[in-house]
Each structure stands twice: as C-alpha cells, then as structure tokens.
Design an enzyme around this catalytic site. Structure first.
Site, PDB file in Angstrom:
ATOM      1  N   GLY A  62     -18.420 108.434  48.793  1.00  0.00           N
ATOM      2  CA  GLY A  62     -19.860 108.513  49.051  1.00  0.00           C
ATOM      3  C   GLY A  62     -20.575 107.430  48.272  1.00  0.00           C
TER       4      GLY A  62
ATOM      5  CG  LEU B 253     -12.125 115.304  52.103  1.00  0.00           C
ATOM      6  CD1 LEU B 253     -13.228 116.342  52.235  1.00  0.00           C
ATOM      7  CD2 LEU B 253     -11.153 115.412  53.274  1.00  0.00           C
TER       8      LEU B 253
ATOM      9  NE  ARG C  81     -25.407 105.706  58.156  1.00  0.00           N
ATOM     10  CZ  ARG C  81     -26.222 105.231  59.076  1.00  0.00           C
ATOM     11  NH1 ARG C  81     -25.736 104.782  60.212  1.00  0.00           N
ATOM     12  NH2 ARG C  81     -27.524 105.173  58.894  1.00  0.00           N
ATOM     13  CG  ASN C  82     -25.926 110.183  57.212  1.00  0.00           C
ATOM     14  OD1 ASN C  82     -24.975 109.973  56.459  1.00  0.00           O
ATOM     15  ND2 ASN C  82     -27.011 109.450  57.225  1.00  0.00           N
TER      16      ASN C  82
ATOM     17  CG  ASP D  79     -29.790 107.739  56.531  1.00  0.00           C
ATOM     18  OD1 ASP D  79     -29.692 106.914  57.461  1.00  0.00           O
ATOM     19  OD2 ASP D  79     -29.005 107.767  55.574  1.00  0.00           O
TER      20      ASP D  79
ATOM     21  CE  LYS E 177      -8.173 121.023  61.898  1.00  0.00           C
ATOM     22  NZ  LYS E 177      -7.815 122.066  62.860  1.00  0.00           N
ATOM     23  CG  HIS E 178     -12.061 117.503  63.639  1.00  0.00           C
ATOM     24  ND1 HIS E 178     -10.776 117.098  63.917  1.00  0.00           N
ATOM     25  CD2 HIS E 178     -12.149 118.784  64.051  1.00  0.00           C
ATOM     26  CE1 HIS E 178     -10.118 118.100  64.479  1.00  0.00           C
ATOM     27  NE2 HIS E 178     -10.932 119.138  64.569  1.00  0.00           N
TER      28      HIS E 178
ATOM     29  N   GLY F 199     -20.216 108.653  44.480  1.00  0.00           N
ATOM     30  CA  GLY F 199     -18.962 109.124  43.914  1.00  0.00           C
ATOM     31  C   GLY F 199     -18.051 109.556  45.039  1.00  0.00           C
TER      32      GLY F 199
ATOM     33  CD  GLU G 237     -19.954 124.391  56.902  1.00  0.00           C
ATOM     34  OE1 GLU G 237     -19.149 125.017  57.599  1.00  0.00           O
ATOM     35  OE2 GLU G 237     -21.175 124.346  57.141  1.00  0.00           O
TER      36      GLU G 237
ATOM     37  CG  ASP H  84     -24.716 112.428  53.704  1.00  0.00           C
ATOM     38  OD1 ASP H  84     -25.221 112.913  52.677  1.00  0.00           O
ATOM     39  OD2 ASP H  84     -24.106 111.354  53.724  1.00  0.00           O
TER      40      ASP H  84
ATOM     41  CB  VAL I  49     -16.403 113.163  49.485  1.00  0.00           C
ATOM     42  CG1 VAL I  49     -16.537 114.537  50.118  1.00  0.00           C
ATOM     43  CG2 VAL I  49     -17.768 112.490  49.406  1.00  0.00           C
TER      44      VAL I  49
HETATM   45  P1  ADP Z   1     -22.614 110.227  50.388  1.00  0.00           P
HETATM   46  O1  ADP Z   1     -23.669 111.032  51.030  1.00  0.00           O
HETATM   47  O2  ADP Z   1     -22.544 110.451  48.902  1.00  0.00           O
HETATM   48  O3  ADP Z   1     -22.666 108.779  50.747  1.00  0.00           O
HETATM   49  P2  ADP Z   1     -20.865 111.259  52.388  1.00  0.00           P
HETATM   50  O4  ADP Z   1     -21.476 112.583  52.632  1.00  0.00           O
HETATM   51  O5  ADP Z   1     -21.166 110.223  53.387  1.00  0.00           O
HETATM   52  O6  ADP Z   1     -21.208 110.768  50.933  1.00  0.00           O
HETATM   53  O7  ADP Z   1     -19.308 111.437  52.301  1.00  0.00           O
HETATM   54  C1  ADP Z   1     -18.395 110.389  52.438  1.00  0.00           C
HETATM   55  C2  ADP Z   1     -17.312 110.784  53.426  1.00  0.00           C
HETATM   56  O8  ADP Z   1     -16.649 111.978  53.008  1.00  0.00           O
HETATM   57  C3  ADP Z   1     -17.874 111.105  54.799  1.00  0.00           C
HETATM   58  O9  ADP Z   1     -17.990 109.958  55.598  1.00  0.00           O
HETATM   59  C4  ADP Z   1     -16.865 112.109  55.347  1.00  0.00           C
HETATM   60  O10 ADP Z   1     -15.811 111.454  55.999  1.00  0.00           O
HETATM   61  C5  ADP Z   1     -16.366 112.825  54.107  1.00  0.00           C
HETATM   62  N1  ADP Z   1     -17.055 114.115  53.957  1.00  0.00           N
HETATM   63  C6  ADP Z   1     -18.253 114.330  53.362  1.00  0.00           C
HETATM   64  N2  ADP Z   1     -18.607 115.631  53.408  1.00  0.00           N
HETATM   65  C7  ADP Z   1     -17.604 116.272  54.045  1.00  0.00           C
HETATM   66  C8  ADP Z   1     -17.365 117.651  54.418  1.00  0.00           C
HETATM   67  N3  ADP Z   1     -18.253 118.606  54.137  1.00  0.00           N
HETATM   68  N4  ADP Z   1     -16.230 117.946  55.071  1.00  0.00           N
HETATM   69  C9  ADP Z   1     -15.339 116.973  55.351  1.00  0.00           C
HETATM   70  N5  ADP Z   1     -15.497 115.675  55.041  1.00  0.00           N
HETATM   71  C10 ADP Z   1     -16.614 115.308  54.395  1.00  0.00           C
END
Ligand code: ADP
Length: 531
Positions: free
Chosen positions: A253, A250, A389-390, A385, A327-328, A256, A324, A403, A258
């Site tokens: 992060g 997806l 984006r979060n 934060d 989807k978007h 690592g 969870e 996030d 996602v």
């Molecule tokens: P990190 O916190 O480790 O930097 P992120 O939470 O930003 O990682 O996740 C990276 C990307 O993965 C996000 O920008 C998002 O597009 C996707 N993502 C993360 N969590 C979810 C989720 N629960 N459902 C769908 N997509 C997710």
C-alpha cells in the site's frame, strides 16, 4: 476511403489525360482546423502527374503514426484528403506545411493548426507566489482565517450552549479535512482508544485522501458535511497483537505492506478467521493522527458493499488496521486477469485463458459499486478516489469499495503529481475537480462513469495513450473517453450521463443503479466463472 478513386476509365478520361496531363502542382485548399471540433486538416491539391505530398510540422517532416496520418482520395487530376489526428492536444498546435511536388514543380502552403488550449490548472498551495504579492496575500489569508476561526468558535459555543441538534447540517463521518502537519486541534482528543470524531479544523485546508494530505482550494462541501460534534463518540475496536498471525504479503500500500493474516477472537462463531491487515511502520505524529482518524471513519462506514473494517492494533509498532479478506484482490487486477489478453502461464508457456467476463457479470460488478456509492452519498461522504484499483473482489463475484487510502505504489502512473507531493487521480476526475479541486457526490458519479469504462475494457487505464498533462487538457476541454469496443450503446449512454460537464446534469447514482438493474434483467446470465 479509396472508393472515389475507382472510376471507369472512359474515353473522355483518356482524352483528358492525354491533353491535360502536364500540370504543375497547386494547393487549392488547406483548411485551418476549427478549434476543439476538428481533428483533421482538410486539403485539396491539383496536379498531373499526381504530386507526391509531404507534411511538415514546425518545419520538421511528419512521420506517419497512429496519431497523425494523411487520408486521401485520389481523383484524375487532383487529390483531396485530410491530415488526421487522433486525440490532438495543445502539443499539436502549430504551423503545418503541405508540400506537393511533381517533376513540373513544387507548391507549398502553411496553415496554423489550433486544436486545444493549454490546460488551465489551479496552482496548489505549494505553488510559488510572487514575492511582491506575498504580503498582501498573507494579510488576506490571515484575515480570512481569523474570521473563519471566529465563526467556528461562535458556532461551537452556540451548539454547546443550546445542546440541540445543529441545523447547520454538519453530519456524516468525513475525516477529509485537516490542518497542516501538526493539527493538534483542541477538538480532537484520544482517550484510551476512544477517538473523538471532532476533528474539524479551521487551519489551512488539506484534503486527506486516506492517510495522505492533499492541499486544496477551500471547498465548502467539506465544512457543510464535516463532523457533527454532537454525535456519540466513535468506539474503534482494538485488537490485541498476539491475536494477529501474519501469513503472507498481499500487496504494497501507499503507507506500508498489506498482509493476509489469521485473527483470533474476532468472530463470535469461529475461534480464528482470515483477515487482511494494513500496516503503518514508524509513523510520525501526523501519520498516527491520520491513522486514528481513518480508523474512526472506517468504523462509521458499514455497508455490504463497503469492505468490512474490524479494528486497529496500536500497541507497539507497526500500527495495524484489520479488514475482511477479499480473496480475489483488487478489481483492476481482477479485470485484467479476466480479459481477452489474460493467460495462465505454466513454465512461461500459455496454458489457457482464465475465463473472460461476460456482460451480465460486468453489470453485476458495476451495480455493486453503485450500491456502495448510494450508501456513501447517504452518509454525505465524498470518496474522491473511486476507481477499480480501490475496489476489492471476494468470493462469488462479490465486489466492495475497499480503499479509502490511495494505492499509489503499484498504480503510481494513475496519479498525477501536481506539485510537491500532491498526487491526484486525474484520469478519474471531472473538469471541476481538476480545475478547482471541487469534489462532490457528483464528481464521484463522474468517476463511476470511468469505472464503467474500466470494466468494459477489462481494466485498461483511461486515456492510456495520453500523458498526464494531455489528459488534463482533454478533460478540461470537454473531450470524453471513447466507447469501448465491447460496450453496448445503452451502457455507453450511462457513461455519457456520468460525464456531463455540468455536475447538476449528471445522472444520479440511484438512477444509474436502476438502469443497471434493468439492463441486467435483459441480459442472459453467463455461467459463473468463479465457483
Ligand atoms: P493502500 O490503500 O495503503 O495504498 P491498498 O488498499 O491499495 O493499500 O492495498 C494494496 C493491495 O493489497 C491491493 O491492491 C490489494 O491487492 C491488496 N489488498 C488490500 N486490501 C485487501 C483485502 N481486504 N483483501 C485482499 N487483498 C487486499
């Protein structure tokens, strides 16, 4: 504005031109810009025929750009105008010379343009301390550390002895303070998947944003709202590795990948369900600890507008956190995909726009983030934060704060490297966080104002036209983001309420939510763009 130049050419003017037309240039006025307030250098030049004007900055001719350009009104025998700057910063400070030339001569005049001070940023723990001071500083830090440790030990003993509720208000799950790399705190213990919440550590302060450390100037807020050691132990749910089937990536992060995955035996009603899993590969001991702490924190934070955390999988490598599936994806990507510039491309050809967000939908998004923030504030949790984006977007425009770690890889330009590996989301931070690393519920409200701005610009980066050091300067000197083109005044007023310099003067998040609800009632509902 050229309106003054359109004058009727009367007999008297003709007379004037005929008899006064041979005048060499003189610069009558070149006004020093008033610090902080002015964004222009005003001038008046006389001369006939009209002199040609050139501007020099530190003796180099200025080429006119979007950021510096002359505006002028041309009169019969003089020119009046302004050398206008867009968002000037301390980089624009310096000598400005105006040269006016016609065939009868040249006139020059110089003025010092002082726009903003060089930004003042508190150095981080990694900043070099001059050698002669090191000894004194070590003693002071040592003594302070010793005194603090002593106080904490006494406090801990008192709490244990009397066993009652602490009146020191150490409440709420805030895994935001930790010691240096190997903070094997005696209070922190892991026991067959049961993680103790007692991770408060008196060692050198480092804020953990998600799973990353950021050295900070000591902030009593974190001590006040640290872990309550009398609270029941947090049970982090453990999920078996064989119950998780990865489907596709997806995103990336900070720590690592996602993945979208199927998870068995999680829901009591369905045998499998879609989840998002965050992975942490080859963790160091410190990373493992941060991972456990974050898992415990997430287990304690439960609300309809906070992304749901199901548990961890720690048998083997990589370490996994299960959330969870939204989807978007993240809200920033979503806003950009539903803005005026968004196109669906088919074979490189634009096909159609993917549906622009309307006002009522923007308000709906904002009010859900506000709801999540009200909950966080009630838990005395300072996020530090908050940004689009979060946040994550699910079905039917459901939005959650998603996030508690930083998504730095894809959005690395949103963070500012202060020194060493310290990264800060400065474009979302109020002056006191930038200058003193002070993060509070009020600083989260400031960030909410920036989130509103992001929503109404369809995901633009705040201060996109400025470099990080210029952003620091603008914010610390009191400049705020401009009203987005499509943003109604009432909503910009909320943003301004979030961006009051004094934290106490800022709106509180509950009032913001009420204001958003009132505006939503007054806004006709657009067709739902997400079926
Ligand atoms: P990190 O916190 O480790 O930097 P992120 O939470 O930003 O990682 O996740 C990276 C990307 O993965 C996000 O920008 C998002 O597009 C996707 N993502 C993360 N969590 C979810 C989720 N629960 N459902 C769908 N997509 C997710």
């Amino acid at each position: 504005s050229q309106n003054h130049s359109c004058r009727s050419f009367t007999f008297f003017s003709l007379f004037f031109v005929l008899f006064v037309s041979q005048v060499p240039p003189t610069i009558i006025r070149l006004k020093e810009p008033e610090r902080r307030h002015d964004t222009c250098i005003e001038f008046t030049v006389r001369g006939s025929p009209h002199p040609v004007l050139r501007w020099f900055y530190q003796d180099k001719e200025i080429s006119h750009t979007e950021y510096v350009r002359p505006d002028m009104d041309i009169y019969l025998d003089y020119i009046e105008g302004c050398l206008t700057f867009k968002n000037p910063t301390h980089h624009n400070n310096g000598n400005y010379t105006l040269e006016a030339r016609n065939y009868l001569g040249i006139a020059t005049s110089t003025v010092y343009g002082h726009f903003l001070e060089k930004p003042f940023v508190i150095p981080t723990a990694e900043t070099h301390i001059p050698e002669e001071d090191t000894f004194g500083v070590s003693i002071a830090v040592g003594l302070a550390g010793f005194a603090l440790s002593l106080m904490l030990v006494v406090l801990f003993l008192l709490i244990n002895k009397y066993g009652g509720r602490s009146k020191f208000g150490m409440k709420g799950p805030v895994a935001v303070i930790s010691g240096e790399e190997d903070s094997a705190s005696p209070l922190h213990h892991v026991n067959h998947g049961i993680i103790s919440p007692c991770t408060l550590d008196a060692g050198p302060a480092a804020v953990v944003i998600g799973m990353t450390r950021i050295p900070v100037i000591e902030n009593p807020q974190y001590f006040r709202h640290g872990h309550n050691c009398n609270k029941p132990t947090t049970y982090v749910q453990h999920i078996k590795r064989r119950d998780i089937i990865l489907k596709r990536e997806l995103g990336e992060g900070a720590f690592g990948k996602v993945f979208l995955a199927e998870c068995y035996n999680l829901s009591p009603t369905k045998d499998k369900m879609l989840v998002a899993v965050k992975t942490l590969k080859d963790p160091t001991l410190a990373a493992r600890k941060d991972f456990q702490r974050e898992a415990e924190l997430l287990t304690n934070l439960q609300h309809e507008h906070i992304v749901k955390f199901y548990g961890v999988c720690v048998d083997g490598d990589p370490l996994i956190m299960v959330f969870e599936y939204m989807k978007h994806g993240d809200l920033n990507k979503f806003l950009r995909a539903h803005g005026p510039d968004a196109m669906i491309l088919v074979d490189g050809q634009p096909l159609q726009t993917s549906g622009e967000l309307g006002l009522s939908q923007m308000l709906h998004i904002a009010s859900q983030i506000a709801a999540g923030m009200i909950y966080l504030a009630s838990q005395h949790f300072v996020h530090r934060d908050l940004a689009t984006r979060n946040c994550l977007v699910g079905n039917g425009l459901l939005v959650k704060i998603g996030d508690f770690g930083m998504s730095r890889d894809i959005y690395s330009t949103d963070y500012y490297r202060v020194g060493g590996h310290t990264m800060l989301p400065i474009r979302w931070m109020p002056p006191e966080s930038i200058m003193y690393r002070k993060f509070t519920t009020e600083s989260d409200v400031w960030s909410f104002g920036v989130i509103l701005w992001e929503i109404f610009t369809y995901g633009k980066q705040p201060w996109f036209q400025l470099a990080n050091n210029e952003v620091i300067e603008c914010i610390t000197q009191g400049r705020v983001l401009e009203r987005p083109r499509l943003c109604p005044k009432e909503i910009y007023d909320i943003m301004l309420g979030c961006w009051q310099r004094e934290p106490q003067q800022r709106l509180n998040i509950k009032d913001i939510q009420k204001m958003l609800f009132t505006l939503m009632k007054a806004t006709p509902v657009y067709l739902d763009i997400l079926g």
